[in-house]
Design an enzyme around this catalytic site. Structure first.
Site, PDB file in Angstrom:
ATOM      1  CB  SER A  31      -0.914   0.011   1.236  1.00  0.00           C
ATOM      2  OG  SER A  31      -1.457   1.286   1.480  1.00  0.00           O
ATOM      3  CE  LYS A  56      -6.327 -19.628  15.861  1.00  0.00           C
ATOM      4  NZ  LYS A  56      -5.634 -20.164  17.047  1.00  0.00           N
ATOM      5  CB  THR A  78     -10.662 -28.280  18.974  1.00  0.00           C
ATOM      6  OG1 THR A  78      -9.648 -27.353  19.396  1.00  0.00           O
ATOM      7  CG2 THR A  78     -11.660 -27.556  18.085  1.00  0.00           C
ATOM      8  CB  SER A  81     -13.850 -17.711  20.374  1.00  0.00           C
ATOM      9  OG  SER A  81     -12.710 -17.256  19.662  1.00  0.00           O
ATOM     10  CG  ASN A  83     -10.840 -16.988  12.990  1.00  0.00           C
ATOM     11  OD1 ASN A  83     -11.925 -16.951  12.422  1.00  0.00           O
ATOM     12  ND2 ASN A  83     -10.078 -15.915  13.132  1.00  0.00           N
ATOM     13  CD  GLN A  86     -15.132 -19.793  10.742  1.00  0.00           C
ATOM     14  OE1 GLN A  86     -15.425 -19.600   9.560  1.00  0.00           O
ATOM     15  NE2 GLN A  86     -14.783 -18.808  11.545  1.00  0.00           N
TER      16      GLN A  86
END
Length: 323
Positions: A31, A56, A78, A81, A83, A86
């Site tokens: 950037s 993750k 596991t 919260s 990540n 998923q």
């Protein structure tokens, strides 16, 4: 005599070989605005483009693919919260491994729904009343499953280290590497890779001011714990570093810094507006340290890990209006 660390660079290379063809090689963006504001040459490693939207997945796939056939058959448990949840769910789906996720009832809805969409069984708990590790252990023992924790696991750490390996292979050697820190899996893995590939690079971990257990632990060399820290960076709400990640961070990381909640929000919106990418609050931690001047980077080549993009859009809009 020094105790050997749980993970070394050979483990990171082995993880990279195992992951090849199964993960996204995420882009490294630049950037002009970020360079001008910081006086540096900044390389953003965008793990928000990784499978399941965060780094993750690297550790999750590495860990699950390393299980024995019998362990795969019995399934994986596991606690997370979002990540890591998923990532485990998707890796399990790809590898045909049943997955069960112990998830706090206040986890972002977007992450809970995505986890369920990947085929995982979700078991909710109240963080104020339940110790998630104990609850997960109990459920896993009932079914004979294997626990793959979010960060304190050798294959998780090695998998996360491939993030920095890819960044340095793409951008070249760095003077600074900024990495967000929750439980320390990403930071410790990236520190191992960076120490090998860019030996003169200064490695800096970044936490929210309101969840600074790792920073306290780093400077006192004694493990600190913060239960349920109140920060918008939900991926950094882990209460303490792991028994594996803490020694690696002490050995490989040069500095730990913290950033305010406002700085996190500003960095997140900067990335949305300037790089045109969706980033969650935790994913913006390293950027916040750079843009807010917590880390001075003039005339340096700087790597910034953007750890994920699984943002709760409704919450983000409310945060934007507040700012």
């Amino acid at each position: 005599m020094n105790t050997p660390l749980a993970v070394n660079f050979e483990d990171v290379k082995a993880a990279a070989a195992r992951l090849r063809g199964n993960i996204n090689t995420t882009p490294v963006l630049t950037s002009t605005t970020a360079n001008r504001r910081t006086g540096a040459q900044v390389f953003f490693k965008c793990e928000n483009f990784q499978r399941t939207g965060s780094f993750k997945f690297r550790g999750a796939f590495n860990a699950l693919s390393s299980l024995s056939p019998e362990e795969k058959k019995r399934g994986v448990f596991t606690y997370s919260s979002g990540n890591h949840a998923q990532a485990i769910a998707r890796a399990g789906q790809m590898l045909g491994i049943p997955t069960t996720i112990i998830m706090p009832d206040n986890a972002p809805i977007v992450k809970r729904e995505a986890t369920a969409g990947y085929g995982a069984e979700i078991v909710l708990y109240q963080p104020s009343e339940t110790v998630r590790e104990d609850y997960c252990r109990q459920r896993a023992e009932e079914r004979g499953g294997t626990i793959i924790p979010p960060y304190n696991h050798p294959h998780i750490i090695a998998g996360q280290g491939t993030t920095a390996l890819e960044l340095i292979e793409t951008a070249g050697k760095l003077d600074l590497l900024l990495v967000c820190c929750g439980g320390g899996g990403l930071l410790s893995g990236c520190a191992i890779a960076a120490r090998e590939l860019s030996p003169n690079c200064r490695i800096i971990g970044v936490e929210p001011e309101q969840a600074d257990d790792a920073t306290r632990s780093f400077y006192t060399k004694t493990l600190h714990k913060i239960n349920n820290p109140d920060t918008i960076a939900d991926g950094a709400r882990t209460p303490y570093l792991g028994s594996l990640t803490f020694p690696i961070i002490l050995a490989k990381v040069d500095e730990m810094v913290t950033v305010s909640e406002d700085a996190i929000a500003r960095a997140m919106f900067f990335l949305w507006e300037r790089l045109k990418i969706v980033v969650e609050p935790t994913g913006a931690l390293a950027t916040a340290a750079l843009l807010d001047g917590v880390v001075k980077a003039e005339n340096r080549r700087v790597g910034v890990i953007i750890s994920g993009g699984n943002v709760d859009l409704k919450g983000a809009i409310a945060l934007f209006e507040k700012c």
